[in-house]
Design a protein around this motif. Structure first.
Motif, mmCIF file in Angstrom:
data_model
loop_
_atom_site.group_PDB
_atom_site.id
_atom_site.type_symbol
_atom_site.label_atom_id
_atom_site.label_comp_id
_atom_site.label_asym_id
_atom_site.label_seq_id
_atom_site.Cartn_x
_atom_site.Cartn_y
_atom_site.Cartn_z
ATOM 1 N N ILE A 1 -13.435 -7.512 -6.870
ATOM 2 C CA ILE A 1 -12.691 -7.007 -5.717
ATOM 3 C C ILE A 1 -12.879 -7.925 -4.519
ATOM 4 O O ILE A 1 -11.930 -8.287 -3.818
ATOM 5 C CB ILE A 1 -13.143 -5.580 -5.383
ATOM 6 N N VAL A 2 -14.118 -8.328 -4.301
ATOM 7 C CA VAL A 2 -14.457 -9.176 -3.158
ATOM 8 C C VAL A 2 -13.728 -10.514 -3.235
ATOM 9 O O VAL A 2 -13.154 -10.991 -2.247
ATOM 10 C CB VAL A 2 -15.985 -9.401 -3.107
ATOM 11 N N GLU A 3 -13.734 -11.127 -4.412
ATOM 12 C CA GLU A 3 -13.102 -12.436 -4.557
ATOM 13 C C GLU A 3 -11.587 -12.348 -4.472
ATOM 14 O O GLU A 3 -10.940 -13.246 -3.904
ATOM 15 C CB GLU A 3 -13.556 -13.073 -5.867
ATOM 16 N N CYS A 4 -11.011 -11.279 -5.007
ATOM 17 C CA CYS A 4 -9.559 -11.109 -4.891
ATOM 18 C C CYS A 4 -9.160 -10.871 -3.437
ATOM 19 O O CYS A 4 -8.133 -11.393 -2.966
ATOM 20 C CB CYS A 4 -9.094 -9.945 -5.767
ATOM 21 N N HIS A 5 -9.964 -10.103 -2.714
ATOM 22 C CA HIS A 5 -9.682 -9.871 -1.290
ATOM 23 C C HIS A 5 -9.742 -11.181 -0.511
ATOM 24 O O HIS A 5 -8.870 -11.462 0.326
ATOM 25 C CB HIS A 5 -10.692 -8.876 -0.720
ATOM 26 N N TYR A 6 -10.746 -11.990 -0.794
ATOM 27 C CA TYR A 6 -10.906 -13.275 -0.104
ATOM 28 C C TYR A 6 -9.664 -14.142 -0.319
ATOM 29 O O TYR A 6 -9.077 -14.685 0.636
ATOM 30 C CB TYR A 6 -12.158 -13.964 -0.642
ATOM 31 N N LYS A 7 -9.250 -14.286 -1.588
ATOM 32 C CA LYS A 7 -8.080 -15.107 -1.910
ATOM 33 C C LYS A 7 -6.809 -14.554 -1.270
ATOM 34 O O LYS A 7 -5.971 -15.307 -0.762
ATOM 35 C CB LYS A 7 -7.899 -15.188 -3.429
ATOM 36 N N VAL B 1 -5.655 -6.669 9.789
ATOM 37 C CA VAL B 1 -4.876 -7.038 8.600
ATOM 38 C C VAL B 1 -5.813 -7.331 7.429
ATOM 39 O O VAL B 1 -5.504 -6.992 6.273
ATOM 40 C CB VAL B 1 -3.939 -8.227 8.896
ATOM 41 N N ALA B 2 -6.972 -7.915 7.697
ATOM 42 C CA ALA B 2 -7.968 -8.115 6.632
ATOM 43 C C ALA B 2 -8.415 -6.777 6.055
ATOM 44 O O ALA B 2 -8.626 -6.649 4.843
ATOM 45 C CB ALA B 2 -9.167 -8.895 7.165
ATOM 46 N N ARG B 3 -8.568 -5.773 6.920
ATOM 47 C CA ARG B 3 -8.920 -4.428 6.442
ATOM 48 C C ARG B 3 -7.788 -3.854 5.586
ATOM 49 O O ARG B 3 -8.056 -3.248 4.532
ATOM 50 C CB ARG B 3 -9.185 -3.502 7.631
ATOM 51 N N PHE B 4 -6.560 -4.018 6.026
ATOM 52 C CA PHE B 4 -5.427 -3.517 5.235
ATOM 53 C C PHE B 4 -5.421 -4.155 3.845
ATOM 54 O O PHE B 4 -5.257 -3.466 2.827
ATOM 55 C CB PHE B 4 -4.105 -3.809 5.951
ATOM 56 N N ILE B 5 -5.599 -5.468 3.798
ATOM 57 C CA ILE B 5 -5.600 -6.172 2.514
ATOM 58 C C ILE B 5 -6.753 -5.679 1.642
ATOM 59 O O ILE B 5 -6.590 -5.500 0.425
ATOM 60 C CB ILE B 5 -5.670 -7.698 2.744
ATOM 61 N N LEU B 6 -7.902 -5.422 2.245
ATOM 62 C CA LEU B 6 -9.034 -4.885 1.481
ATOM 63 C C LEU B 6 -8.675 -3.551 0.836
ATOM 64 O O LEU B 6 -8.929 -3.342 -0.363
ATOM 65 C CB LEU B 6 -10.240 -4.708 2.392
#
Length: 372
Positions: free
Chosen positions: A176-182, A221-226
């Motif tokens: 999850i973490v790596e997909c969020h980063y990408k 927006v980073a929170r939304f993507i997470l």
């Protein structure tokens, strides 16, 4: 083991068939906004005839505020005012994500639209070139609210091996973490790092360096993507400042601040001046460092688990148990930035940024209600 959502069990390969279908010149634009809780995010999507090149190509829209705790049913239309555009990492190019401010029926800002006043303050302090970096901690849960990867009827081994850990018995949810980063990199969010945190299933990502209002835009927006990435995997990302009672770390949103003066030769004196100003307004800052006037942070800022006490202001070099930490390298070089460790994970970054800018850079004395 935590329970994953029913939707995550759907055939994702079948979904991919539809995502690659041609859409001609048309573009899907997903509007994102903060709801009446001050914490939750909402979104809906519309079609534009062509790909927008800038915000001026994206029209205002509206939504039912009575369903987001932002209006009465008898007068429920609220306006969505686009303020920041990103590439869409879920529907892919040419589609877009657009962060919006919320205005009421009379064009006045909604109660949870903290960006409105924050932007005005950022404009006032523009000459200082204030920059922020925010460290967003979060915890992964199943849809049953049980921490992801924790034993169903018990607890994992005590804290110690999980921070920046590697291995199936130390790292829970790295996919999850790596997909969020990408996804953030694809979108254009200024994400600059990530790491596993002290409590198992607890993670952190960092956004910045951003100047002025951009910091809040990119963090939201980073929170939304997470949340969207977690939705695909069938789990929940909580920003609760103390998701697990007992001898477990809480979750914060440590905020790093610098100005052109603190970054210049001899900047440490300006950092010390800022810390002195912050020490005089500790209660006012605590009141806006979580969405509930400090009540959330009362569970987290106990003086234990790498936190200061919510009752006292403190500062120190390389001290993670202080309200304000000055990094050791900054102390040695005599310039750089400082870290406010008080904001909760579920803080509104606009409120945090505004409070810091008002206290450190504006000479005018403001009452607490004006910061709020």
């Amino acid at each position: 083991m935590a329970t994953v959502s029913v939707s995550s069990l759907l055939n994702k390969a079948l979904r991919q068939h539809y995502l690659v279908l041609s859409q001609g010149d048309q573009c899907q634009v997903t509007y994102i906004w903060i709801d009446g809780s001050g914490e939750g995010l909402r979104n809906k999507t519309r079609t534009l005839d062509k790909e927008p090149k800038s915000l001026k190509d994206i029209p205002e829209w509206n939504f039912d505020g009575s369903s987001t705790d932002q209006a009465e049913g008898s007068n429920s239309d609220m306006y969505l005012l686009p303020v920041c555009m990103f590439r869409d990492p879920f529907l892919l190019d040419p589609n877009k994500l657009v962060l919006c401010e919320v205005l009421k029926y009379n064009r006045l800002k909604a109660e949870t639209n903290m960006r409105f006043s924050c932007e005005k303050v950022m404009e006032k302090v523009k000459e200082h070139c204030i920059q922020f970096g925010m460290e967003q901690e979060y915890t992964l849960l199943g849809v049953d609210q049980h921490p992801f990867g924790w034993p169903q009827n018990g607890y994992p081994a005590p804290q110690g091996p999980y921070y920046c850990g590697v291995g199936a018995d130390k790292s829970f949810g790295r996919d999850i973490v790596e997909c969020h980063y990408k996804a953030c990199l694809y979108a254009g969010v200024k994400i600059c790092g990530t790491n596993a945190e002290v409590m198992p299933s607890q993670w952190e990502f960092q956004v910045g360096v951003c100047e002025g209002i951009e910091m809040g835009d990119h963090l939201w927006v980073a929170r939304f993507i997470l949340h969207r990435v977690c939705e695909d995997f069938g789990v929940v990302a909580t920003l609760d400042p103390k998701p697990m009672k007992g001898n477990w770390n809480g979750t914060g949103c440590h905020t790093n601040i610098s100005t052109k003066d603190t970054r210049a030769e001899g900047g440490l004196q300006y950092i010390e001046q800022a810390v002195e100003k912050l020490s005089k307004r500790h209660p006012q800052h605590i009141s806006v460092y979580d969405p509930h006037g400090g009540k959330d942070n009362m569970r987290r800022l106990t003086g234990f688990h790498e936190t200061s006490s919510i009752l006292d202001f403190s500062a120190g070099v390389a001290n993670r148990g202080a309200s304000i930490r000055i990094p050791r390298q900054v102390g040695q070089e005599g310039r750089g930035y400082f870290e406010d460790r008080r904001p909760a994970a579920n803080c509104d970054p606009y409120s945090v940024m505004e409070a810091i800018a008002r206290t450190c850079l504006l000479e005018e004395e403001k009452e607490e209600r004006e910061i709020e």
